[in-house]
Design an enzyme around this catalytic site. Structure first.
Site, short mmCIF file in Angstrom:
data_model
loop_
_atom_site.label_atom_id
_atom_site.label_comp_id
_atom_site.label_asym_id
_atom_site.label_seq_id
_atom_site.Cartn_x
_atom_site.Cartn_y
_atom_site.Cartn_z
CD GLU A 1 -2.71 1.13 2.57
OE1 GLU A 1 -2.42 0.43 3.55
OE2 GLU A 1 -3.84 1.67 2.49
CE LYS B 1 -7.63 1.47 3.45
NZ LYS B 1 -6.28 1.85 4.15
CB CYS C 1 -4.88 -1.55 4.11
SG CYS C 1 -3.87 -1.63 5.76
#
Lengths: 307, 307
Positions: free
Chosen positions: B46, B119, B156
């Site tokens: 990331e 995300k 994540c």
């Protein structure tokens, strides 16, 4: 009555034989052991009153089913009343002629039936022919206000479904219990056995983590014959019952091959401590989860807006 | 072009320094090592192009963001074209003035930008102040048809959400990748460090099991200073990148404290073999999951029909 934030959970891991009366007596013995250990809430394994009869499809075995309330809730309820504890008992429910469920009941410390959960996810695999016996549950995912706190139960195959754990946690359950009957097919054990049990632990520990709840599974042990009764067949139930924390750590774990009473203290304030540290519930994208209610992404609605 | 059923996945685990150009150069070096190892699909950690800047809130750091397509997709795309590989690169996307996302892009073997995922779940915790920087994604959960098969990426914090994994799998992804930046706060490591990393592994392995897909996470390593720069602060990123099978077994695992290129062969036929053995998708109770789209069970709709 004001609730303490900590209580003791007891799990019964047991072998189940041919005689339902003997199984019930054995369950009550192990429950008494749990009470002597201080348990205030006790969870029994799935369908503990009989052999795991789903290894074959035989309409005569519907005779094992019983009404709820019925003889088994009477027996477990009497125990709960005598010892002032709460219990989760997994039973084969006869709801109507031709309509049967795999049902977990909550029995309260006054001996009363507090509520029931009907297994929502029904497996059907070689030697686990449950779709023949059990109508899928129609009560949804539920939490129950018990003497020790708000808790939930699911049953066995439900344990593989993150949706079931999530929905029960969203109902306010701080502990999820899984009465279970899972084991090895003898022909698979050498090659796949360790991996299968590991996956079973992993998926349930993940429900604890994802939801910030305690998780417990009560399994049976021992080999039980399949319909043919041939050697090298049947199922060897793998025990390995456990209680884990919201972090997914084992607080207690039973062996694979022996009966056991597992005990652990459940501190309900730990749920909030965990969730403050890892605030997953805060950030759920409820606006983007509608596809969960679809079978697959090729269903029109599942992909709408998510192109 | 007919796809082989097996391909080699490469993950890059790296340390990220102050200089974005040096980080990109290091990423391309490690990607080249992955290519030498036979990787056909490569996943970067990331926000590899910079320090994990979210340890503090500073509007000047929006200067790190870039357009997509932009310089980073050009650089990674050129690499992909030169080596005929596909890559997933996690970037700080500047979509418009004042509108930024944490975005993962797929770059194809022709060097083209094949698609992007923004995300969806954005954390905000001490030293992970992501809500200041990143607008939550508005593209939903997606799968991408790449040269090696249909795969998905999440980023994540998404890794803690079973919903995200499920929805991506329901879009047809056979492999889920998680570019990640997760580590220990120095003051927590001794007491909670092992448990935190274990939970991180467990939740992601559970997504493999629940969905019958491969799962991979590419994390960064090394200590990075917090805003104050004081000793004993900052984050020690814990590496421990991994690739696991649909059964949740590690196929490859990186150390906690060193850069690494992880390689594993992904056999897409194993997905169907796993799902035939443990047919979880068959038995999902899509009729009973609508509460998933609610924040909590006290929202009217979540409990309707589930009393």
């Amino acid at each position: 009555m004001a609730q303490a934030s900590t209580f003791r959970l007891g799990l019964v891991q047991m072998a189940c034989g041919d005689d339902p009366a003997a199984n019930m007596a054995r369950a009550l013995d192990l429950m008494a052991e749990a009470v002597r250990g201080g348990a205030q809430l006790i969870c029994l394994p799935e369908l503990f009153r009989s052999r795991y009869f789903c290894q074959r499809e035989d309409a005569a075995l519907f005779d094992l089913a019983e009404a709820i309330p019925g003889p088994s809730t009477d027996a477990v309820g009497a125990f709960c009343r005598a010892h002032r504890v709460t219990a989760v008992a997994s039973l084969f429910e006869r709801r109507a002629p031709g309509l049967y469920h795999n049902t977990a009941v909550f029995m309260g410390p006054d001996g009363a039936l507090m509520g029931r959960y009907r297994k929502m996810h029904i497996p059907d695999d070689p030697q686990y022919y449950e779709k023949f016996y059990f109508t899928p549950g129609d009560l949804g995912f539920k939490a129950f206000d018990t003497e020790v706190g708000r808790v939930g139960t699911l049953v066995c195959w439900d344990q593989w479904y993150p949706e079931a754990a999530r929905l029960t946690a969203l109902q306010g359950a701080l502990l999820l219990m899984y009465p279970t009957a899972i084991g090895w097919l003898p022909q698979d054990k050498a090659e796949y056995g360790a991996r299968q049990r590991q996956a079973w632990h992993t998926i349930q520990r993940s429900h604890a983590i994802a939801n910030g709840v305690y998780v417990a599974a009560a399994n049976r042990i021992g080999w039980e014959p399949s319909g043919t009764g041939a050697a090298g067949q049947g199922i060897e139930f793998w025990g390995s019952s456990f209680i884990c924390s919201p972090e997914g750590d084992f607080l207690a774990e039973a062996p694979a091959d022996r009966e056991a009473v597992l005990l652990a203290d459940i501190d309900l304030t730990r749920v909030e401590r965990f969730r403050r540290g890892w605030p997953f519930l805060r950030d759920r994208r409820t606006d983007a989860y509608s596809g969960i209610t679809q079978r697959y992404g090729d269903t029109g609605k599942a992909s709408a807006g998510h192109g």
